[in-house]
Design a protein around this motif. Structure first.
Motif, PDB file in Angstrom:
ATOM      1  N   PHE A  43       0.847  -1.199   0.000  1.00 16.02           N
ATOM      2  CA  PHE A  43       0.000   0.000   0.000  1.00 16.02           C
ATOM      3  C   PHE A  43       0.883   1.250   0.000  1.00 16.02           C
ATOM      4  CE2 PHE A  43      -1.945   3.466   2.367  1.00 16.02           C
ATOM      5  CZ  PHE A  43      -3.127   3.660   1.653  1.00 16.02           C
ATOM      6  N   ASN A  44       1.906   1.271   0.840  1.00  9.57           N
ATOM      7  CA  ASN A  44       2.819   2.421   0.878  1.00  9.57           C
ATOM      8  C   ASN A  44       3.467   2.632  -0.486  1.00  9.57           C
ATOM      9  OD1 ASN A  44       2.228   2.783   3.572  1.00  9.57           O
ATOM     10  ND2 ASN A  44       4.088   1.817   4.309  1.00  9.57           N
ATOM     11  N   HIS A  45       3.870   1.557  -1.125  1.00  8.22           N
ATOM     12  CA  HIS A  45       4.474   1.653  -2.455  1.00  8.22           C
ATOM     13  C   HIS A  45       3.448   2.169  -3.477  1.00  8.22           C
ATOM     14  CE1 HIS A  45       7.068   0.660  -5.854  1.00  8.22           C
ATOM     15  NE2 HIS A  45       6.024   0.068  -6.397  1.00  8.22           N
ATOM     16  N   ASP A  46       2.234   1.629  -3.415  1.00  9.23           N
ATOM     17  CA  ASP A  46       1.190   1.997  -4.378  1.00  9.23           C
ATOM     18  C   ASP A  46       0.750   3.452  -4.258  1.00  9.23           C
ATOM     19  OD1 ASP A  46       1.207  -0.625  -5.267  1.00  9.23           O
ATOM     20  OD2 ASP A  46      -0.653  -1.183  -4.225  1.00  9.23           O
ATOM     21  N   THR A  47       0.932   4.045  -3.094  1.00  7.00           N
ATOM     22  CA  THR A  47       0.424   5.395  -2.860  1.00  7.00           C
ATOM     23  C   THR A  47       1.509   6.470  -2.899  1.00  7.00           C
ATOM     24  OG1 THR A  47       0.589   5.064  -0.465  1.00  7.00           O
ATOM     25  CG2 THR A  47      -1.546   4.568  -1.510  1.00  7.00           C
ATOM     26  N   ILE A  48       2.707   6.112  -3.293  1.00  6.61           N
ATOM     27  CA  ILE A  48       3.789   7.101  -3.384  1.00  6.61           C
ATOM     28  C   ILE A  48       3.429   8.197  -4.381  1.00  6.61           C
ATOM     29  CG2 ILE A  48       6.168   7.464  -4.189  1.00  6.61           C
ATOM     30  CD1 ILE A  48       6.859   4.784  -2.868  1.00  6.61           C
ATOM     31  N   THR A  49       2.873   7.808  -5.506  1.00  4.51           N
ATOM     32  CA  THR A  49       2.464   8.774  -6.525  1.00  4.51           C
ATOM     33  C   THR A  49       0.996   8.564  -6.848  1.00  4.51           C
ATOM     34  OG1 THR A  49       3.102   7.284  -8.311  1.00  4.51           O
ATOM     35  CG2 THR A  49       4.773   8.845  -7.554  1.00  4.51           C
ATOM     36  N   GLY A  85      -2.174   8.235  -9.582  1.00  7.04           N
ATOM     37  CA  GLY A  85      -2.391   7.622 -10.886  1.00  7.04           C
ATOM     38  C   GLY A  85      -3.780   7.029 -10.923  1.00  7.04           C
ATOM     39  N   ASP A  86      -4.057   6.215 -11.915  1.00 10.05           N
ATOM     40  CA  ASP A  86      -5.382   5.611 -12.036  1.00 10.05           C
ATOM     41  C   ASP A  86      -5.780   4.938 -10.725  1.00 10.05           C
ATOM     42  OD1 ASP A  86      -5.528   6.421 -14.659  1.00 10.05           O
ATOM     43  OD2 ASP A  86      -4.952   4.478 -15.493  1.00 10.05           O
ATOM     44  N   GLY A  87      -6.948   5.301 -10.246  1.00  7.95           N
ATOM     45  CA  GLY A  87      -7.448   4.726  -9.009  1.00  7.95           C
ATOM     46  C   GLY A  87      -6.878   5.356  -7.750  1.00  7.95           C
ATOM     47  N   TRP A  88      -5.991   6.340  -7.935  1.00 10.95           N
ATOM     48  CA  TRP A  88      -5.381   6.986  -6.769  1.00 10.95           C
ATOM     49  C   TRP A  88      -5.072   8.444  -7.091  1.00 10.95           C
ATOM     50  CZ3 TRP A  88      -5.672   6.205  -1.975  1.00 10.95           C
ATOM     51  CH2 TRP A  88      -4.777   6.764  -1.078  1.00 10.95           C
ATOM     52  N   GLN A  89      -6.143   9.172  -7.428  1.00  9.98           N
ATOM     53  CA  GLN A  89      -5.898  10.554  -7.823  1.00  9.98           C
ATOM     54  C   GLN A  89      -6.933  11.545  -7.328  1.00  9.98           C
ATOM     55  OE1 GLN A  89      -5.626  10.440 -12.085  1.00  9.98           O
ATOM     56  NE2 GLN A  89      -7.497   9.254 -12.310  1.00  9.98           N
ATOM     57  N   TYR A  90      -8.038  11.076  -6.770  1.00 14.87           N
ATOM     58  CA  TYR A  90      -9.115  11.971  -6.377  1.00 14.87           C
ATOM     59  C   TYR A  90      -9.472  11.785  -4.897  1.00 14.87           C
ATOM     60  CZ  TYR A  90      -9.533  12.188 -11.443  1.00 14.87           C
ATOM     61  OH  TYR A  90      -9.261  12.338 -12.781  1.00 14.87           O
ATOM     62  N   PRO A  91     -10.087  12.794  -4.298  1.00 13.85           N
ATOM     63  CA  PRO A  91     -10.459  12.694  -2.882  1.00 13.85           C
ATOM     64  C   PRO A  91     -11.244  11.422  -2.509  1.00 13.85           C
ATOM     65  CG  PRO A  91     -10.688  14.957  -3.587  1.00 13.85           C
ATOM     66  CD  PRO A  91     -10.386  14.134  -4.833  1.00 13.85           C
ATOM     67  N   PRO A  92     -12.191  10.959  -3.332  1.00 11.65           N
ATOM     68  CA  PRO A  92     -12.884   9.728  -2.947  1.00 11.65           C
ATOM     69  C   PRO A  92     -11.946   8.514  -2.843  1.00 11.65           C
ATOM     70  CG  PRO A  92     -14.194  10.914  -4.557  1.00 11.65           C
ATOM     71  CD  PRO A  92     -12.850  11.593  -4.493  1.00 11.65           C
ATOM     72  N   ASN A  93     -10.862   8.506  -3.614  1.00 15.26           N
ATOM     73  CA  ASN A  93      -9.877   7.423  -3.497  1.00 15.26           C
ATOM     74  C   ASN A  93      -9.232   7.441  -2.110  1.00 15.26           C
ATOM     75  OD1 ASN A  93      -8.904   8.348  -6.787  1.00 15.26           O
ATOM     76  ND2 ASN A  93     -10.239   6.618  -6.301  1.00 15.26           N
ATOM     77  N   TYR A 148     -10.541   8.820   0.588  1.00 14.20           N
ATOM     78  CA  TYR A 148     -11.586   8.486   1.564  1.00 14.20           C
ATOM     79  C   TYR A 148     -11.731   6.969   1.710  1.00 14.20           C
ATOM     80  CZ  TYR A 148     -16.198   8.014   3.661  1.00 14.20           C
ATOM     81  OH  TYR A 148     -17.249   7.649   4.480  1.00 14.20           O
ATOM     82  N   ASP A 149     -11.771   6.274   0.591  1.00 13.63           N
ATOM     83  CA  ASP A 149     -11.891   4.809   0.631  1.00 13.63           C
ATOM     84  C   ASP A 149     -10.696   4.163   1.332  1.00 13.63           C
ATOM     85  OD1 ASP A 149     -14.298   4.950  -0.728  1.00 13.63           O
ATOM     86  OD2 ASP A 149     -13.430   4.403  -2.675  1.00 13.63           O
ATOM     87  N   ALA A 150      -9.498   4.627   1.004  1.00 12.77           N
ATOM     88  CA  ALA A 150      -8.292   4.055   1.614  1.00 12.77           C
ATOM     89  C   ALA A 150      -8.244   4.345   3.113  1.00 12.77           C
ATOM     90  CB  ALA A 150      -7.040   4.600   0.921  1.00 12.77           C
ATOM     91  N   ILE A 151      -8.595   5.567   3.495  1.00 16.34           N
ATOM     92  CA  ILE A 151      -8.606   5.912   4.916  1.00 16.34           C
ATOM     93  C   ILE A 151      -9.621   5.049   5.660  1.00 16.34           C
ATOM     94  CG2 ILE A 151      -9.109   7.733   6.603  1.00 16.34           C
ATOM     95  CD1 ILE A 151      -8.039   9.727   4.436  1.00 16.34           C
TER      96      ILE A 151
END
Length: 124
Positions: free
Chosen positions: A18-24, A26-34, A36-39
């Motif tokens: 997860f830490n690696h996936d969220t460094i930058t 991109g698709d699926g990890w670029q908007y506030p709802p993304n 919110y879901d992860a938090i």
């Protein structure tokens, strides 16, 4: 055979991913709802930590009750187990505080959204 220690190790590996996936972003990890879901998922995970922490010492407690705990260097098993119990109690308290903080993060992220005006991928 899966053991509790191996399961905890796998959970750690997934958080590392997860830490690696969220460094930058991109698709699926670029908007506030993304976020919110992860938090929300992290809040779920953290809420379970106090119980997980408490249960980690069950083998020690069982062995201690049977009078079979030893301590390297000939230390006092009673004192060593008491120290472990104190450390566990402190870790549980801190995990409960962390859980409340991550729940607060989730609530704070809840009203955040995305203005899609002018974004081609949302038009049509």
């Amino acid at each position: 055979m899966t053991t509790p220690g191996r399961t905890a190790s796998q959970a750690g590996d997934l958080i590392r991913q997860f830490n690696h996936d969220t460094i930058t972003t991109g698709d699926g990890w670029q908007y506030p709802p993304n976020a919110y879901d992860a938090i929300g998922s992290l809040a779920y995970l953290v809420r379970m930590l106090p119980q997980a922490i408490e249960q980690t010492i069950r083998p020690v407690q069982r062995t201690h009750e049977q009078g079979r705990v030893t301590v390297d260097g000939g230390g006092d098993p009673m004192a060593a187990v008491a120290e472990l119990r104190g450390a566990v109690a402190q870790a549980v308290t801190l995990a409960q505080h962390l859980s409340a903080a991550v729940d607060h993060m989730h609530s704070a992220a809840s009203p955040l959204g995305l203005d899609t005006r002018g974004l081609p991928e949302f038009e049509g």
